[in-house]
Design a protein around this motif. Structure first.
Motif, PDB file in Angstrom:
ATOM      1  N   THR A 123     -12.912   9.928  -7.541  1.00 45.54           N
ATOM      2  CA  THR A 123     -12.599   8.517  -7.783  1.00 45.54           C
ATOM      3  C   THR A 123     -11.436   8.110  -6.887  1.00 45.54           C
ATOM      4  N   PHE A 124     -11.409   6.831  -6.537  1.00 49.92           N
ATOM      5  CA  PHE A 124     -10.402   6.321  -5.614  1.00 49.92           C
ATOM      6  C   PHE A 124      -9.825   5.017  -6.162  1.00 49.92           C
ATOM      7  N   GLY A 125      -8.586   4.766  -5.784  1.00 51.29           N
ATOM      8  CA  GLY A 125      -7.968   3.498  -6.093  1.00 51.29           C
ATOM      9  C   GLY A 125      -7.737   2.706  -4.820  1.00 51.29           C
ATOM     10  N   TRP A 126      -7.841   1.391  -4.941  1.00 50.67           N
ATOM     11  CA  TRP A 126      -7.697   0.532  -3.756  1.00 50.67           C
ATOM     12  C   TRP A 126      -6.512  -0.406  -3.937  1.00 50.67           C
ATOM     13  N   THR A 127      -5.747  -0.579  -2.839  1.00 52.14           N
ATOM     14  CA  THR A 127      -4.655  -1.555  -2.817  1.00 52.14           C
ATOM     15  C   THR A 127      -5.021  -2.652  -1.828  1.00 52.14           C
ATOM     16  N   ARG A 128      -5.030  -3.911  -2.248  1.00 52.29           N
ATOM     17  CA  ARG A 128      -5.491  -5.028  -1.430  1.00 52.29           C
ATOM     18  C   ARG A 128      -4.354  -6.021  -1.234  1.00 52.29           C
ATOM     19  N   THR A 129      -4.049  -6.322   0.014  1.00 52.54           N
ATOM     20  CA  THR A 129      -3.034  -7.322   0.341  1.00 52.54           C
ATOM     21  C   THR A 129      -3.639  -8.379   1.264  1.00 52.54           C
ATOM     22  N   VAL A 130      -3.157  -9.587   1.127  1.00 54.62           N
ATOM     23  CA  VAL A 130      -3.668 -10.717   1.922  1.00 54.62           C
ATOM     24  C   VAL A 130      -2.510 -11.303   2.729  1.00 54.62           C
ATOM     25  N   ASP A 131      -2.694 -11.341   4.042  1.00 49.24           N
ATOM     26  CA  ASP A 131      -1.719 -11.954   4.947  1.00 49.24           C
ATOM     27  C   ASP A 131      -2.279 -13.299   5.382  1.00 49.24           C
ATOM     28  N   ARG A 132      -1.801 -14.362   4.774  1.00 45.67           N
ATOM     29  CA  ARG A 132      -2.342 -15.694   5.055  1.00 45.67           C
ATOM     30  C   ARG A 132      -1.843 -16.239   6.399  1.00 45.67           C
ATOM     31  N   THR A 133      -0.734 -15.679   6.873  1.00 44.15           N
ATOM     32  CA  THR A 133      -0.237 -16.160   8.163  1.00 44.15           C
ATOM     33  C   THR A 133      -1.167 -15.742   9.290  1.00 44.15           C
ATOM     34  N   TRP A 134      -1.556 -14.456   9.250  1.00 40.83           N
ATOM     35  CA  TRP A 134      -2.439 -13.935  10.283  1.00 40.83           C
ATOM     36  C   TRP A 134      -3.893 -13.885   9.838  1.00 40.83           C
ATOM     37  N   HIS A 135      -4.115 -14.413   8.664  1.00 40.97           N
ATOM     38  CA  HIS A 135      -5.487 -14.475   8.139  1.00 40.97           C
ATOM     39  C   HIS A 135      -6.131 -13.078   8.119  1.00 40.97           C
TER      40      HIS A 135
END
Length: 358
Positions: A235-247
């Protein structure tokens, strides 16, 4: 004659009839007494003594003239005035036996209670591999009955008291709710139209559900069957980040753990069965007896393998020594799509036994 007696009370009294002094002559016994030579002897007895004997006979103090009889007075009630109440209970089960001896206490209203029946109810898991999933079923049983003596307001169960044995016909663990029901002591005083209807002559006591309110835990008497592993899945865990400046959306995968699938059937030792993880605190046990983990051959030093501890299993339900080794228990969750459960290695734990992994 009117006699007043509280409900449920029984009293035995002596009763006789009084006779007026002017009517004593109708009694043949009195005629024989007053016609005897001793009574008519002018020298004895004196007249005062004769008057005393006459007054005593009229006051029903001479058993030869008015003999008394013992009369039992009963204020019968259809059902006991107070319901029975169970106290603290304990259970004794020998290994491999299918019954449990019940020890404890029970309070009753003995004056109007002649018998107490003990019934049991419970909910348990059954796993039939021919069915799509394990199912919960409700069980009922009549455990036994106790004959109550008129002085037994406090009954003792087990030991030198009343013997109660609950027969289960298997060795599984259950959480049992016990219900006492009292039957009136005065059944013979009522018509069959009343006594033939159980609800009219019995009183049900409160259900005894144990200290946690989930039923009295009755232990199993044999070890559970060893778990059979079907397969394992990383099993794996995911970390998700969003950079709206660079889309940009960045997702980083992290290691989470291992999911282990077990083959059915489960609950061989009854409800509350757990999957145990046996750990080694540093006693250098054989590898096959404890849970081990490896290291990444590329990124980590594999010369010293890390030791697992309870903190590696954040969802464990309980922890403690098991046959000299620390162990943590985790619950099993049913997976409908695979008809299996996931948990952690290494063995199953019932409420009374621990099965070590092979």
């Amino acid at each position: 004659m009117t006699v007043f007696l509280p409900k449920g009370e029984t009293a035995t009294v002596r009763m006789s009839c009084r006779i007026d002094a002017t009517h004593l002559d109708v009694s043949r016994i009195w005629q024989l007494l007053t016609g005897s030579p001793l009574w008519n002897d002018p020298l004895q007895p004196p007249q005062q003594k004769k008057d005393e004997l006459t007054a005593a006979a009229a006051a029903d103090e001479n058993w030869m003239i008015n003999p008394w009889v013992d009369v039992t007075l009963v204020h019968a009630v259809e059902r006991p005035l107070k319901a029975p109440v169970l106290g603290e209970l304990t259970f004794l089960r020998d290994p491999e036996k299918t019954f449990a001896q019940i020890f404890g206490s029970m309070h009753s209203h003995a004056k109007d209670t002649g018998r107490i029946d003990l019934d049991a109810t419970w909910i348990e898991w059954h796993d039939d591999v021919t069915e799509p999933a394990p199912q919960q079923t409700t069980g009922h049983a009549h455990v036994g009955e106790v004959t109550v003596e008129p002085f037994e307001d406090q009954l003792r169960l087990g030991g030198f008291g009343h013997e109660i044995r609950h027969e289960f016909r298997d060795t599984r663990h259950r959480n049992i709710t016990y219900i006492p029901t009292a039957t009136t002591r005065f059944r013979e005083y009522f018509y069959p139209a009343i006594t033939d209807r159980t609800e009219l002559i019995t009183g049900e006591g409160p259900a005894s559900t144990g200290p946690a309110g989930k039923g009295w835990p009755v232990p199993s008497t044999r070890r559970p069957e060893p778990p059979e592993v079907s397969h394992t899945v990383l099993t794996f865990g995911w970390t998700r980040t969003v950079d709206r400046t660079w889309h940009q959306v960045i997702q980083v995968r992290g290691y989470a753990g291992v999911r282990i699938y077990l083959r059915r059937p489960w609950f061989s030792s009854g409800d509350d069965e757990l999957l145990a993880v046996v750990l080694d605190p540093g006693s250098h046990l054989p590898t096959e007896l404890v849970t081990r983990c490896g290291t990444d051959l590329v990124w980590a030093d594999n010369s010293v393998l890390p030791r697992l501890s309870p903190r590696n299993f954040p969802h464990y339900l309980l922890g403690g020594p098991a046959m000299g080794r620390p162990a943590s228990g985790v619950g099993m969750t049913f997976s409908p799509c695979r008809s299996m459960a996931w948990g952690l290695p290494l063995s199953l734990v019932s409420r009374s036994w621990l099965r070590m992994a092979a």
